[in-house]
Design a protein around this motif. Structure first.
Motif, PDB file in Angstrom:
ATOM      1  N   ARG A   1      -6.467   4.695  13.574  1.00  0.00           N
ATOM      2  CA  ARG A   1      -6.125   4.560  12.103  1.00  0.00           C
ATOM      3  C   ARG A   1      -5.855   5.995  11.389  1.00  0.00           C
ATOM      4  O   ARG A   1      -6.531   6.578  10.651  1.00  0.00           O
ATOM      5  CB  ARG A   1      -7.680   4.038  11.187  1.00  0.00           C
ATOM      6  CG  ARG A   1      -8.091   2.857  11.798  1.00  0.00           C
ATOM      7  CD  ARG A   1      -9.379   2.312  11.055  1.00  0.00           C
ATOM      8  NE  ARG A   1      -9.152   2.338   9.616  1.00  0.00           N
ATOM      9  CZ  ARG A   1     -10.109   2.015   8.728  1.00  0.00           C
ATOM     10  NH1 ARG A   1     -11.301   2.078   9.054  1.00  0.00           N
ATOM     11  NH2 ARG A   1      -9.856   1.862   7.666  1.00  0.00           N
TER      12      ARG A   1
ATOM     13  N   SER B   1      -5.848   6.351   7.373  1.00  0.00           N
ATOM     14  CA  SER B   1      -7.010   6.966   6.736  1.00  0.00           C
ATOM     15  C   SER B   1      -7.093   8.457   6.717  1.00  0.00           C
ATOM     16  O   SER B   1      -7.695   9.102   5.881  1.00  0.00           O
ATOM     17  CB  SER B   1      -8.224   6.129   7.347  1.00  0.00           C
ATOM     18  OG  SER B   1      -8.480   6.695   8.914  1.00  0.00           O
ATOM     19  N   ARG B   2      -6.369   8.929   7.738  1.00  0.00           N
ATOM     20  CA  ARG B   2      -6.725  10.517   7.646  1.00  0.00           C
ATOM     21  C   ARG B   2      -5.498  11.248   7.119  1.00  0.00           C
ATOM     22  O   ARG B   2      -5.768  12.164   6.457  1.00  0.00           O
ATOM     23  CB  ARG B   2      -6.471  10.808   9.345  1.00  0.00           C
ATOM     24  CG  ARG B   2      -6.955  12.343   9.499  1.00  0.00           C
ATOM     25  CD  ARG B   2      -7.231  12.423  10.966  1.00  0.00           C
ATOM     26  NE  ARG B   2      -7.478  13.819  11.641  1.00  0.00           N
ATOM     27  CZ  ARG B   2      -7.838  14.087  12.869  1.00  0.00           C
ATOM     28  NH1 ARG B   2      -7.610  13.402  13.770  1.00  0.00           N
ATOM     29  NH2 ARG B   2      -8.302  15.351  13.029  1.00  0.00           N
TER      30      ARG B   2
ATOM     31  N   ARG C   1       0.712  -1.233   0.023  1.00  0.00           N
ATOM     32  CA  ARG C   1       0.116   0.078  -0.104  1.00  0.00           C
ATOM     33  C   ARG C   1       0.879   1.162   0.075  1.00  0.00           C
ATOM     34  O   ARG C   1       0.272   2.311  -0.175  1.00  0.00           O
ATOM     35  CB  ARG C   1      -1.015  -0.042   1.139  1.00  0.00           C
ATOM     36  CG  ARG C   1      -0.193   0.387   2.514  1.00  0.00           C
ATOM     37  CD  ARG C   1      -1.405  -0.098   3.709  1.00  0.00           C
ATOM     38  NE  ARG C   1      -0.723   0.077   5.083  1.00  0.00           N
ATOM     39  CZ  ARG C   1      -1.478  -0.339   6.013  1.00  0.00           C
ATOM     40  NH1 ARG C   1      -2.698  -0.549   6.011  1.00  0.00           N
ATOM     41  NH2 ARG C   1      -0.886  -0.215   7.013  1.00  0.00           N
TER      42      ARG C   1
END
Length: 245
Positions: free
Chosen positions: A225, A228-229, A182
């Motif tokens: 998380r 994701s931010r 990723r």
């Protein structure tokens, strides 16, 4: 008195001091400065036996005179620039502009790490002016066994370094595979209780990972998380750093 050994290194002949280990060590530094080289290249350029070349290069790596990239090739190390007294480091020069920009976007602490063997060293930081922060001072030497920055640097390290790190790490090989897939890593309370972080690799012009840029802060504020931010902003910052290399 006997004559000093003559270097077998290809290219320009180097002046010999007559101090064998010193002359061999300098030959290794000259070979690495010429262009990145694996162990075979190092032997060919210096004329040194494989075991001797490896022992000297590893010793120089401990003192940060040379460093290894993700493919195991040796490059000049950061200590050479420090000893030169003011030599420009393009990565740190770029970080002085880009890290504050990332800090202003996220409102969180931002760090830049380089790998030295199985240690990561904080080489640049940008801290928010107030509030609860995750302060990592420049020069801090942290283990590669926990934290998102460690995962990034380990994910693109050579196989020998990966094995050494994974022996004591809180993460495993599957985590490093996911990081490579990723393109970034995150962690929650791994390096320090109550702290989350997300990190991305910084590459040089040849595509080799030379550093990790990180955003970190209290779990209560940036969540469990953080990727994701902040991953998109982090990847943009890493790309900007690469552009300067």
């Amino acid at each position: 008195m006997g004559q000093p050994d003559v270097s077998k290194q290809d290219g320009a002949k180097q002046q010999q001091s007559g101090i064998g280990v010193l002359d061999k060590t300098v030959a290794v530094l000259h070979a690495v400065a010429d262009s990145p080289c694996a162990l075979g290249d190092l032997c060919a350029r210096t004329g040194l036996p494989r075991a001797t070349a490896h022992r000297l290069a590893v010793g120089l790596e401990v003192h940060r005179m040379v460093r290894r990239d993700a493919e195991g090739r040796w490059h000049p190390g950061s200590a050479l620039a420090e000893l030169a007294g003011g030599s420009v480091d393009p990565l740190l020069d770029a970080a002085s502009v880009i890290l504050p920009e990332l800090r202003d976007i996220t409102g969180e602490s931002v760090q830049l790490y380089r790998r030295e063997g199985v240690i990561r060293v904080c080489v640049s930081v940008a801290e928010p002016p107030s509030g609860l922060r995750d302060t990592v001072p420049v020069g801090a030497r942290l283990p590669m066994t926990a934290g998102s920055g460690a995962k990034v640097l380990a994910a693109w390290a050579d196989a020998h370094t990966q094995q050494a790190v994974l022996a004591d790490a809180v993460f495993g090989e599957r985590t490093l595979l996911e990081v490579r897939r990723r393109g970034w890593a995150q962690s929650v309370a791994e390096r320090e209780p109550g702290v989350s972080s997300v990190s991305a690799p910084v590459r040089d012009a040849a595509g080799n990972v030379v550093a990790a840029v990180s955003v970190s802060g209290p779990v209560d504020r940036i969540g469990r998380r953080p990727g994701s931010r902040w991953a998109t902003d982090l990847l943009d910052a890493a790309s900007s750093l690469q552009d300067h290399l």
